[in-house]
Structures are given as C-alpha cells and as structure tokens.
Design a protein around this motif. Structure first.
Motif, PDB file in Angstrom:
ATOM      1  N   SER A  60      42.098  43.897  44.697  1.00  0.00           N
ATOM      2  CA  SER A  60      42.943  45.355  45.453  1.00  0.00           C
ATOM      3  C   SER A  60      43.145  46.366  44.365  1.00  0.00           C
ATOM      4  CB  SER A  60      43.947  44.918  46.335  1.00  0.00           C
ATOM      5  OG  SER A  60      44.713  45.731  46.903  1.00  0.00           O
ATOM      6  N   SER A  61      43.866  45.856  42.683  1.00  0.00           N
ATOM      7  CA  SER A  61      44.719  46.521  42.202  1.00  0.00           C
ATOM      8  C   SER A  61      44.504  46.148  40.548  1.00  0.00           C
ATOM      9  CB  SER A  61      45.724  48.033  42.965  1.00  0.00           C
ATOM     10  OG  SER A  61      46.728  47.129  42.543  1.00  0.00           O
ATOM     11  N   ARG A  62      44.433  46.855  39.762  1.00  0.00           N
ATOM     12  CA  ARG A  62      44.553  46.669  38.252  1.00  0.00           C
ATOM     13  C   ARG A  62      45.875  47.638  37.568  1.00  0.00           C
ATOM     14  NH1 ARG A  62      38.982  45.509  39.035  1.00  0.00           N
ATOM     15  NH2 ARG A  62      37.960  43.646  37.956  1.00  0.00           N
ATOM     16  N   THR A  63      45.993  47.936  37.084  1.00  0.00           N
ATOM     17  CA  THR A  63      47.170  48.523  36.492  1.00  0.00           C
ATOM     18  C   THR A  63      46.766  47.849  34.857  1.00  0.00           C
ATOM     19  OG1 THR A  63      48.370  48.300  38.256  1.00  0.00           O
ATOM     20  CG2 THR A  63      49.229  49.308  35.465  1.00  0.00           C
ATOM     21  N   GLU A  64      45.960  48.100  33.726  1.00  0.00           N
ATOM     22  CA  GLU A  64      45.649  47.789  32.881  1.00  0.00           C
ATOM     23  C   GLU A  64      46.491  47.113  32.159  1.00  0.00           C
ATOM     24  OE1 GLU A  64      43.013  49.130  28.659  1.00  0.00           O
ATOM     25  OE2 GLU A  64      43.388  50.444  30.218  1.00  0.00           O
ATOM     26  N   ASN A  65      46.388  46.249  31.304  1.00  0.00           N
ATOM     27  CA  ASN A  65      47.520  45.324  30.280  1.00  0.00           C
ATOM     28  C   ASN A  65      49.553  45.091  31.424  1.00  0.00           C
ATOM     29  OD1 ASN A  65      45.523  45.616  28.389  1.00  0.00           O
ATOM     30  ND2 ASN A  65      45.857  46.898  27.331  1.00  0.00           N
ATOM     31  N   LYS A  66      49.408  45.463  33.058  1.00  0.00           N
ATOM     32  CA  LYS A  66      50.165  45.045  32.777  1.00  0.00           C
ATOM     33  C   LYS A  66      50.271  43.891  34.110  1.00  0.00           C
ATOM     34  CE  LYS A  66      52.602  49.199  31.736  1.00  0.00           C
ATOM     35  NZ  LYS A  66      53.069  47.988  30.559  1.00  0.00           N
ATOM     36  N   GLU A  67      49.105  44.161  35.239  1.00  0.00           N
ATOM     37  CA  GLU A  67      48.681  44.002  36.453  1.00  0.00           C
ATOM     38  C   GLU A  67      47.476  43.812  37.264  1.00  0.00           C
ATOM     39  OE1 GLU A  67      52.654  44.059  39.627  1.00  0.00           O
ATOM     40  OE2 GLU A  67      50.521  45.173  40.869  1.00  0.00           O
ATOM     41  N   ILE A  68      47.185  42.697  38.478  1.00  0.00           N
ATOM     42  CA  ILE A  68      46.021  42.885  38.369  1.00  0.00           C
ATOM     43  C   ILE A  68      46.413  42.167  40.038  1.00  0.00           C
ATOM     44  CG2 ILE A  68      43.661  41.491  39.254  1.00  0.00           C
ATOM     45  CD1 ILE A  68      44.382  41.126  35.030  1.00  0.00           C
ATOM     46  N   LEU A  69      46.469  42.546  41.626  1.00  0.00           N
ATOM     47  CA  LEU A  69      46.264  42.092  42.526  1.00  0.00           C
ATOM     48  C   LEU A  69      45.511  41.682  42.821  1.00  0.00           C
ATOM     49  CD1 LEU A  69      49.408  42.240  44.966  1.00  0.00           C
ATOM     50  CD2 LEU A  69      48.158  44.284  45.360  1.00  0.00           C
ATOM     51  N   ILE A  70      44.905  40.807  44.267  1.00  0.00           N
ATOM     52  CA  ILE A  70      44.410  40.008  44.580  1.00  0.00           C
ATOM     53  C   ILE A  70      44.758  39.520  45.951  1.00  0.00           C
ATOM     54  CG2 ILE A  70      42.546  37.869  44.215  1.00  0.00           C
ATOM     55  CD1 ILE A  70      43.362  37.560  41.505  1.00  0.00           C
ATOM     56  N   ILE A  71      43.823  40.244  46.557  1.00  0.00           N
ATOM     57  CA  ILE A  71      43.461  39.914  48.106  1.00  0.00           C
ATOM     58  C   ILE A  71      42.734  39.483  48.425  1.00  0.00           C
ATOM     59  CG2 ILE A  71      45.557  41.783  48.522  1.00  0.00           C
ATOM     60  CD1 ILE A  71      43.747  43.656  49.652  1.00  0.00           C
ATOM     61  N   PRO A  72      42.645  38.772  49.927  1.00  0.00           N
ATOM     62  CA  PRO A  72      41.551  38.438  50.932  1.00  0.00           C
ATOM     63  C   PRO A  72      41.103  39.204  51.044  1.00  0.00           C
ATOM     64  CG  PRO A  72      43.976  37.576  51.674  1.00  0.00           C
ATOM     65  CD  PRO A  72      43.811  38.454  50.739  1.00  0.00           C
TER      66      PRO A  72
END
Length: 131
Positions: A60-72
């Motif tokens: 769903s979103s990526r914040t480089e070197n910080k966070e990855i959000l995965i959704i259905p």
C-alpha cells in the motif's frame, strides 16, 4: 483491531533490510511451510494458506528505509494489514512486523495462535535470510 507483533535485530544496514522487505518476491522466503501456490511481483503476492484461505496482498505504501505497509488486494476473510517497521541502530537494524486484524470473538480464538506464529516465523526467517 487485534495486533500481533514480533521484532528482530539484524546485523545489516537499514537500506539492505528495507530493500529485501520492499520486494514482495522475497517474502516467499519468509513464509512457513503451510503456504503454497505462491505467485508474486515486486508489489503484489498471492498464495494459499493450507486448510484456510487464499490471500492476495499488495504494498500500500513504502517509506524508504523506514516502513512498508501491506494490505489485501482482493477480498480477505477479515480486515488485515501487515506493517514492517525498520529502524537503524548503528550497524544493526531492528525489523518489527505488526499484523493488525479485525477479528470477532470467534475468529480471535481460532486465529490468534496462528497469526502470532506467523509473525514470529517471518521475523526469525528474515534474520536467517539476512545473516
């Protein structure tokens, strides 16, 4: 929402951990043995959980070197999201996987154990993969 969380320390720079996790093709290496029919791209993954359900996930979103959000990316048995939080600690990186699921009381009793095992398995597999 019910949260299931697991963290691990990895002896790699944050950019290497982020790079690995941001590509869903790599997530097959983090899955337990009861996952099959895996197909993926950089942004999407589809698979079957033995004796349970088919899932289709997307970044769903990526914040480089910080966070990855995965959704259905398709209908799921319940509302769920997976979030990888990646934090730099000098020459180490802390990776935390949080799975948030909207479970009714019955689903909570059935799914809590397997979901916690899943997040624990994925963080342990990540640590082994990036040795």
């Amino acid at each position: 929402m019910t949260n299931f969380e697991s963290s691990v320390q990895i002896n790699r720079p944050v950019n290497q951990v982020y790079s690995f996790l941001s590509d869903l093709n790599n997530h097959e290496k983090l899955m337990p043995e009861n996952i099959y029919n895996w197909s993926s791209t950089t942004d999407e993954a589809k698979f079957t959980i033995q004796n349970m359900a088919k899932l289709a996930l997307k970044v769903s979103s990526r914040t480089e070197n910080k966070e990855i959000l995965i959704i259905p990316s398709e209908e799921a048995p319940f509302a769920v999201e997976m979030k990888w939080l990646i934090i730099e600690n000098g020459d180490q990186t802390t990776a935390t996987l949080t799975v948030s699921a909207d479970l009714n009381m019955m689903m909570k009793m059935l799914a809590s154990g397997p979901l916690q095992k899943l997040v624990d398995h994925q963080t342990a597999a990540l640590q082994k993969e990036l040795v």
